[in-house]
Design a protein around this motif. Structure first.
Motif, PDB file in Angstrom:
ATOM      1  N   TYR A 130      70.648  17.049 -21.890  1.00  0.00           N
ATOM      2  CA  TYR A 130      70.392  15.633 -22.164  1.00  0.00           C
ATOM      3  C   TYR A 130      71.472  15.129 -23.126  1.00  0.00           C
ATOM      4  O   TYR A 130      71.792  15.772 -24.123  1.00  0.00           O
ATOM      5  CB  TYR A 130      69.000  15.444 -22.759  1.00  0.00           C
ATOM      6  N   ILE A 131      72.024  13.950 -22.818  1.00  0.00           N
ATOM      7  CA  ILE A 131      73.172  13.400 -23.538  1.00  0.00           C
ATOM      8  C   ILE A 131      72.727  12.209 -24.383  1.00  0.00           C
ATOM      9  O   ILE A 131      72.077  11.287 -23.887  1.00  0.00           O
ATOM     10  CB  ILE A 131      74.279  12.933 -22.568  1.00  0.00           C
ATOM     11  N   GLY A 132      73.072  12.234 -25.685  1.00  0.00           N
ATOM     12  CA  GLY A 132      72.730  11.130 -26.581  1.00  0.00           C
ATOM     13  C   GLY A 132      73.850  10.844 -27.557  1.00  0.00           C
ATOM     14  O   GLY A 132      74.961  11.372 -27.434  1.00  0.00           O
ATOM     15  N   PHE A 177      70.326   9.068 -23.418  1.00  0.00           N
ATOM     16  CA  PHE A 177      70.458   8.067 -22.355  1.00  0.00           C
ATOM     17  C   PHE A 177      70.843   8.687 -21.018  1.00  0.00           C
ATOM     18  O   PHE A 177      70.878   7.998 -20.008  1.00  0.00           O
ATOM     19  CB  PHE A 177      71.497   7.009 -22.735  1.00  0.00           C
ATOM     20  N   GLY A 178      71.163   9.989 -21.016  1.00  0.00           N
ATOM     21  CA  GLY A 178      71.589  10.616 -19.771  1.00  0.00           C
ATOM     22  C   GLY A 178      71.134  12.055 -19.657  1.00  0.00           C
ATOM     23  O   GLY A 178      70.791  12.716 -20.652  1.00  0.00           O
ATOM     24  N   ARG A 179      71.143  12.527 -18.418  1.00  0.00           N
ATOM     25  CA  ARG A 179      70.772  13.917 -18.139  1.00  0.00           C
ATOM     26  C   ARG A 179      71.680  14.440 -17.040  1.00  0.00           C
ATOM     27  O   ARG A 179      71.983  13.722 -16.074  1.00  0.00           O
ATOM     28  CB  ARG A 179      69.308  14.001 -17.701  1.00  0.00           C
ATOM     29  N   ILE A 180      72.129  15.685 -17.206  1.00  0.00           N
ATOM     30  CA  ILE A 180      72.870  16.343 -16.137  1.00  0.00           C
ATOM     31  C   ILE A 180      72.266  17.713 -15.891  1.00  0.00           C
ATOM     32  O   ILE A 180      71.925  18.435 -16.826  1.00  0.00           O
ATOM     33  CB  ILE A 180      74.380  16.474 -16.447  1.00  0.00           C
ATOM     34  N   ASP A 181      72.125  18.058 -14.624  1.00  0.00           N
ATOM     35  CA  ASP A 181      71.698  19.394 -14.211  1.00  0.00           C
ATOM     36  C   ASP A 181      72.906  20.094 -13.619  1.00  0.00           C
ATOM     37  O   ASP A 181      73.523  19.584 -12.669  1.00  0.00           O
ATOM     38  CB  ASP A 181      70.581  19.319 -13.170  1.00  0.00           C
ATOM     39  N   ILE A 182      73.263  21.255 -14.168  1.00  0.00           N
ATOM     40  CA  ILE A 182      74.470  21.947 -13.722  1.00  0.00           C
ATOM     41  C   ILE A 182      74.170  23.395 -13.376  1.00  0.00           C
ATOM     42  O   ILE A 182      73.154  23.961 -13.807  1.00  0.00           O
ATOM     43  CB  ILE A 182      75.584  21.894 -14.791  1.00  0.00           C
ATOM     44  N   ILE A 213      79.070   1.463 -26.571  1.00  0.00           N
ATOM     45  CA  ILE A 213      78.901   1.497 -25.111  1.00  0.00           C
ATOM     46  C   ILE A 213      78.724   2.926 -24.591  1.00  0.00           C
ATOM     47  O   ILE A 213      78.985   3.192 -23.415  1.00  0.00           O
ATOM     48  CB  ILE A 213      80.098   0.835 -24.404  1.00  0.00           C
ATOM     49  N   VAL A 214      78.293   3.848 -25.454  1.00  0.00           N
ATOM     50  CA  VAL A 214      78.263   5.248 -25.030  1.00  0.00           C
ATOM     51  C   VAL A 214      77.356   5.474 -23.816  1.00  0.00           C
ATOM     52  O   VAL A 214      77.573   6.411 -23.051  1.00  0.00           O
ATOM     53  CB  VAL A 214      77.830   6.178 -26.183  1.00  0.00           C
ATOM     54  N   ALA A 215      76.364   4.628 -23.633  1.00  0.00           N
ATOM     55  CA  ALA A 215      75.466   4.807 -22.495  1.00  0.00           C
ATOM     56  C   ALA A 215      76.054   4.247 -21.203  1.00  0.00           C
ATOM     57  O   ALA A 215      75.540   4.536 -20.117  1.00  0.00           O
ATOM     58  CB  ALA A 215      74.118   4.140 -22.781  1.00  0.00           C
ATOM     59  N   VAL A 269      69.314  17.707 -27.546  1.00  0.00           N
ATOM     60  CA  VAL A 269      70.212  16.594 -27.217  1.00  0.00           C
ATOM     61  C   VAL A 269      71.640  17.051 -27.500  1.00  0.00           C
ATOM     62  O   VAL A 269      71.913  17.636 -28.552  1.00  0.00           O
ATOM     63  CB  VAL A 269      69.906  15.324 -28.051  1.00  0.00           C
ATOM     64  N   TYR A 270      72.537  16.769 -26.558  1.00  0.00           N
ATOM     65  CA  TYR A 270      73.960  17.039 -26.749  1.00  0.00           C
ATOM     66  C   TYR A 270      74.671  15.742 -27.138  1.00  0.00           C
ATOM     67  O   TYR A 270      74.412  14.684 -26.550  1.00  0.00           O
ATOM     68  CB  TYR A 270      74.598  17.581 -25.464  1.00  0.00           C
ATOM     69  N   ASP A 271      75.570  15.853 -28.102  1.00  0.00           N
ATOM     70  CA  ASP A 271      76.398  14.710 -28.486  1.00  0.00           C
ATOM     71  C   ASP A 271      77.259  14.286 -27.299  1.00  0.00           C
ATOM     72  O   ASP A 271      77.833  15.124 -26.593  1.00  0.00           O
ATOM     73  CB  ASP A 271      77.287  15.098 -29.680  1.00  0.00           C
TER      74      ASP A 271
END
Length: 762
Positions: free
Chosen positions: A114-116, A99-104, A203-205, A128-130
Motif C-alpha cells: 500500500y502506497i501513501g 492512496f494506492g495498492r499494488i500486488d506484485i 499531487i502524490v496520489a 504503508v510504503y512511502d
C-alpha cells in the motif's frame, strides 16, 4: 465481489488508522518526557557557566563541564527532533493512510503493498510504503505485467498483478478503482473538478508517468521541464524536491536547495506542499530578492517594473541593446576584458573614523606588484591578503597604546568570558595580550569589514569602463555611449536596471573571486522563460556545485515576447553544453476544462502539441461592452459567478489598469487588489495584473479589456494565452468597442458570445 472487496479494504483502513493513532499516543508521551529531559539538561548547563572568570583554574574546570553539558543538550534535542518528525509524518496518515495498492510477484514471492505519503511500520511489518520508495515507482510507471524498478541493489524485475487506487477521507473509503493506467481518469476527474484553494496541494496520489520521470531523475546535471500551462510541472518539481530529500536523506538537507519563484504570491501559494509531505520547505527567493541582497543600497529594477515601463516606451534601439546584454556571450566579453594586460581595477579608500586607513593608491600599488600572468581574481586575493596582514600588524602595534589599557579595565565578566571563550593560556600576560588584541580588533572592525566584503573595489565604475570597451555592430557608438552614461547616472541615483544586474555581479565575482555558494546542491528555477541567458548563466556561476532544474513554458513568455521572441530551449543547450542535459516535455494540460484549454491553445500559432484533459465544462464567453458604461454589469457578473465559485479573478494587462478598476468597481462581496508586494491569496473577487497570476489558478477568470488597442502586438498573444490558462472552470473575456484581433480570428465554435451591448447583457 466489488462490495466484498470494498468492505475488506475499509476494514484494513480502519485497522491501519487505529494503529497510527496508537503510535501517535506513544509518541506524544515520549515527546513530553524528552522535552522535560531537555529542559532539565539546559538548566544544568546554565548553572555550570556561573563561575569566577578571573581565576584560571576555575575557568578550566568550567570549560570541561560546559562541553559535557553541550553534548548532552545536543543529544536530548536530537531525540526530541526525531520524535517530532515521526509525529508529523504519522499525522499525514491519520485521515488518509494511503492512496494506492499494488500486488506484485517477484520470482514466485507474491506481496501486496500500500502506497501513501509516508512509511508506517507496525511490529516489523510495512503497513504503508512511502510513495518515494524505489518499489513504489511501479505504482506510477508500471502497467499490468512485467515491470522493472530501481533499488539500492540495482535493477529489479517483478510482475504487476493488480493496481488499485483509493479515495479516502477521514478514514472512510469513498471510492476505489482497479486500473492499468498510472492514475485512472476516475480519480483525476474527481480531483481536477474540485474548486481552487489558496495553497497548492501535493499531487502524490495523481502523479502521471511523465511527471514521475521528472520527480525521480537523479542523474541529469541540468533537467529542463518544458510544460504547457496546467501540465503540473511546478507540482512535479515540488514532489521532486521531496523525493530528492528522501533519496539522499543522509547527505542532503532542505537548506541546501533553493527555488527561484516568479513572485511572492506564488512562493506563498506553494508553501504548504512540502510540509504536507512531511518535509521542511527549502529556501525560496525571487530573482529580485536574490539580486537585492547582493547590491547593498541599490534598488534593482524588478521584472514587473520593467514590464510596466515597456508598455509606455520600448524603442527599437533599446530592444537591440537589451538583447545584446542579455545574451550569454556578453559574459564572455567580461572574461576577455578582465584578461587585459596591466588592467588595474577601480579601488577606493578605506576609511576609519573619518581618516584614510588604506588609500586607493596604496591598494593599487600592491595589486600592480602581483605577477603579470596571474588571473585577476588571484591578484585581487593576494592584494586583499596583504592588506589583512598589514591590518593585523597595525593591531599588534596598537595594543600598547594607553586607550587600550583603559578599555580593558572597564570590561565586565560577561565581556571577558565572551572574548576568552574556551581558550587556555600558559600565563596571565598571554591572556592579557589576547584580550588587548581583541579590544583593538573590535575598534578596527570597520576596516576588516571593508576588506572582507571587498568594499575597496568599485565594481560600478569598473562596469562603466567595461561598457566603454564594448563594440556592438548593430548599434551606433553614440547610442551605446548614451546607454552606458544612463546606467551610471541611474546607479548614482541608487537604481540598477535589471539587464545590468547579472553582468555587474559576474564582473565583480570574477574580479574578486567571491560571490559563489558551493554549499547549495540543487537550484530550481520556475518560469524559466522569464530569465535571460545571462541570468541563467550567472545562476550557474553563483551555485557551481548545484544541479539545476529549469521549468517553464515558452508560450507563456509574458515579459520578453515583444523583444525576444524565442523558445530558447536550444540556447539553454548551448549555454550548458558541458552539462548532462535532459529535456522532458509535458504536453497534457490538466488545470482547465477541455473547452477552456482548446480555446486558449487556439490563440497560439503553433499549438498542436497541447493536449486537453477530457474534463467537460462550459465554453469560454466573449463579450463586447461599451467602455463608458460597464461597471455595474461587471459587478453583476462577478457576483453571479461568486455564487458557484469561491474565487473569481479579474486579470488586467498591467498594474495601473488593476488599480483603476479596483478604485471604481463596487461589488457586494469581498474584493482584493493584489500587487507585487502581496504575499498571500484570498477567496472572493481578486483583481490583479496577469503577470502576477503566473503559476496560479482560479475557479473563474474574467479577462478585462481584451480590446484591439490593448492586445494588439505580437507579444500580447503569449500574455493572452497565459491569462486564459489561469481558469479552472469558467473563462469570460471582456473587450471594449472592438475586440483584440487574437479573439476575432478564432473559430467561433470554440466560444460563446453575449449580446453586443451591455443593456442586452444585463
Amino acid at each position: 465481489m466489488q462490495a466484498d472487496s470494498k468492505q475488506a479494504e475499509q476494514a484494513r483502513i480502519t485497522d491501519v488508522v487505529h494503529k497510527v493513532n496508537a503510535r501517535l499516543d506513544d509518541i506524544d508521551t515520549q515527546i513530553d518526557a524528552a522535552h522535560k529531559e531537555t529542559g532539565r539538561i539546559e538548566q544544568a548547563y546554565g548553572e555550570s557557566t556561573r563561575v569566577n572568570v578571573f581565576e584560571v583554574d576555575d575557568r578550566m574546570e568550567t570549560n570541561a563541564a560546559v562541553q559535557q553539558q553541550k553534548q548532552m543538550v545536543a543529544r536530548a534535542v536530537e531525540n526530541e527532533t526525531i520524535l517530532k518528525h515521526e509525529e508529523s509524518q504519522l499525522k499525514l496518515l491519520r485521515h488518509q493512510p494511503y492512496f494506492g495498492r499494488i500486488d506484485i510477484d517477484e520470482a514466485g514471492d507474491k506481496d501486496t503493498l500500500y502506497i501513501g505519503t509516508a512509511t508506517f511500520m507496525n511490529d516489523g511489518d510495512f503497513l504503508v510504503y512511502d510513495w518515494r520508495a524505489p518499489i513504489a515507482s511501479i505504482y506510477y510507471n508500471g502497467t499490468l505485467g512485467p515491470v522493472h524498478y530501481e533499488s539500492p541493489m540495482g535493477d529489479q524485475e517483478a510482475t504487476l498483478l493488480k493496481k488499485r487506487q483509493f479515495q479516502i477521507e477521514n478514514g472512510v473509503l469513498k471510492s476505489m478503482f482497479d486500473t492499468n493506467e498510472t492514475v485512472g481518469d476516475e480519480i483525476l476527474q474527481s480531483v481536477l473538478g474540485d474548486q481552487s484553494d489558496t495553497y497548492m496541494q501535493n499531487i502524490v496520489a495523481t502523479i502521471q508517468q511523465e511527471q514521475n520521470d521528472i520527480i525521480r531523475d537523479t542523474s541529469a546535471d541540468l533537467l529542463v521541464v518544458q510544460g504547457v500551462a496546467g501540465s503540473g510541472k511546478t507540482s512535479a518539481v515540488l514532489q521532486r524536491v521531496a523525493y530528492l530529500l528522501y533519496h539522499s536523506r543522509s547527505d542532503l538537507d532542505a537548506d541546501q536547495m533553493v527555488l527561484f519563484s516568479p513572485n511572492r504570491l506564488f512562493a506563498n501559494y506553494i508553501s504548504e506542499v512540502l510540509p504536507s509531505l512531511g518535509e521542511k520547505n527549502m529556501r525560496q527567493a525571487t530573482l529580485f530578492e536574490f539580486f537585492t541582497k547582493r547590491f547593498s543600497g541599490l534598488h534593482v529594477e524588478t521584472l514587473f517594473e520593467r514590464f510596466e515601463s515597456d508598455q509606455h516606451s520600448l524603442p527599437e534601439s533599446t530592444k537591440v541593446m537589451r538583447r545584446f546584454k542579455e545574451d550569454a556571450h556578453f559574459l564572455d566579453l567580461i572574461d576577455a576584458y578582465l584578461k587585459t594586460p596591466d588592467q588595474i581595477p577601480f579601488f577606493v579608500d578605506i576609511d576609519l573614523n573619518g581618516e584614510v586607513f588604506f588609500s586607493a593608491e596604496t591598494i593599487a600599488k600592491i595589486y600592480q606588484k602581483q605577477p603579470a600572468l596571474m588571473l585577476a581574481r588571484d591578484k585581487f586575493l593576494a592584494t586583499k591578503n596583504t592588506l589583512i596582514k598589514r591590518l593585523n600588524q597595525r593591531i599588534s602595534l596598537e595594543t600598547r597604546q594607553d586607550w587600550v589599557q583603559d578599555a580593558m579595565t572597564i570590561l565586565s565578566n560577561d565581556e571577558i568570558r565572551e572574548i576568552v571563550g574556551d581558550r587556555h593560556f600558559e600565563t596571565g600576560d598571554d591572556e592579557q595580550t589576547f584580550i588587548a588584541k581583541a579590544v583593538v580588533a573590535k575598534a578596527f572592525a570597520p576596516v576588516y569589514d571593508a576588506l572582507y566584503n571587498d568594499y575597496f573595489l568599485d565594481s560600478y565604475q569598473e562596469y562603466a569602463r567595461f561598457l566603454s570597451t564594448v563594440n556592438v555592430p548593430e548599434i551606433d557608438d553614440a547610442v551605446w555611449a548614451t546607454m552606458a552614461e544612463s546606467v551610471a547616472q541611474a546607479i548614482e541615483q541608487h537604481h540598477l536596471r535589471l539587464e545590468d544586474a547579472a553582468p555587474i555581479l559576474y564582473l565583480r565575482d570574477q574580479l574578486s573571486g567571491s560571490g559563489q555558494n558551493s554549499l547549495i546542491q540543487y537550484v530550481f528555477v520556475d518560469e524559466m522563460q522569464d530569465y535571460s541567458m545571462v541570468q541563467l548563466r550567472y545562476l550557474r556561476h553563483a551555485f557551481p556545485k548545484a544541479k539545476l532544474t529549469l521549468l517553464g513554458d515558452a508560450k507563456q513568455d509574458v515579459f520578453t515576447a515583444d523583444y525576444q521572441p524565442s523558445d530558447f530551449i536550444h540556447e539553454i543547450s548551448d549555454v550548458f553544453a558541458a552539462q548532462r542535459v535532459r529535456l522532458i516535455e509535458l504536453n497534457k494540460s490538466y488545470r482547465s476544462t477541455a473547452p477552456i484549454t482548446n480555446f486558449g491553445k487556439a490563440l497560439l500559432p503553433n499549438h498542436d502539441h497541447i493536449q486537453a484533459f477530457n474534463r467537460d465544462g462550459d465554453k469560454p464567453v466573449i463579450a463586447t461592452w461599451d467602455k463608458h458604461n460597464y461597471l455595474g454589469h461587471l459587478a453583476q457578473l462577478v457576483q453571479t459567478q461568486l455564487q458557484t465559485n469561491p474565487t473569481v479573478a479579474i486579470l488586467t494587462k498591467d498594474q495601473p489598469s488593476a488599480d483603476a478598476l479596483y478604485a471604481s468597481l463596487h461589488i457586494d462581496a469581498p474584493t482584493t487588489l493584489l500587487t507585487a508586494n502581496d504575499h498571500s491569496l484570498k477567496t472572493g473577487c481578486l483583481i490583479l495584473p496577469v503577470y502576477l497570476a503566473k503559476g496560479l489558478e482560479f475557479d473563474a477568470v474574467i479577462g478585462f479589456d481584451i480590446s484591439a488597442d490593448t492586445y494588439a502586438q505580437s507579444g500580447d498573444r503569449d500574455i493572452l494565452y497565459t491569462l486564459c490558462s489561469r481558469a479552472l472552470h469558467q473563462l469570460t473575456l471582456i473587450g471594449f468597442d472592438e475586440l483584440s484581433p487574437f479573439l476575432t480570428d478564432l473559430p467561433t465554435e470554440l466560444y460563446q458570445t453575449t449580446a453586443d451591448t451591455v443593456n442586452n447583457l444585463a
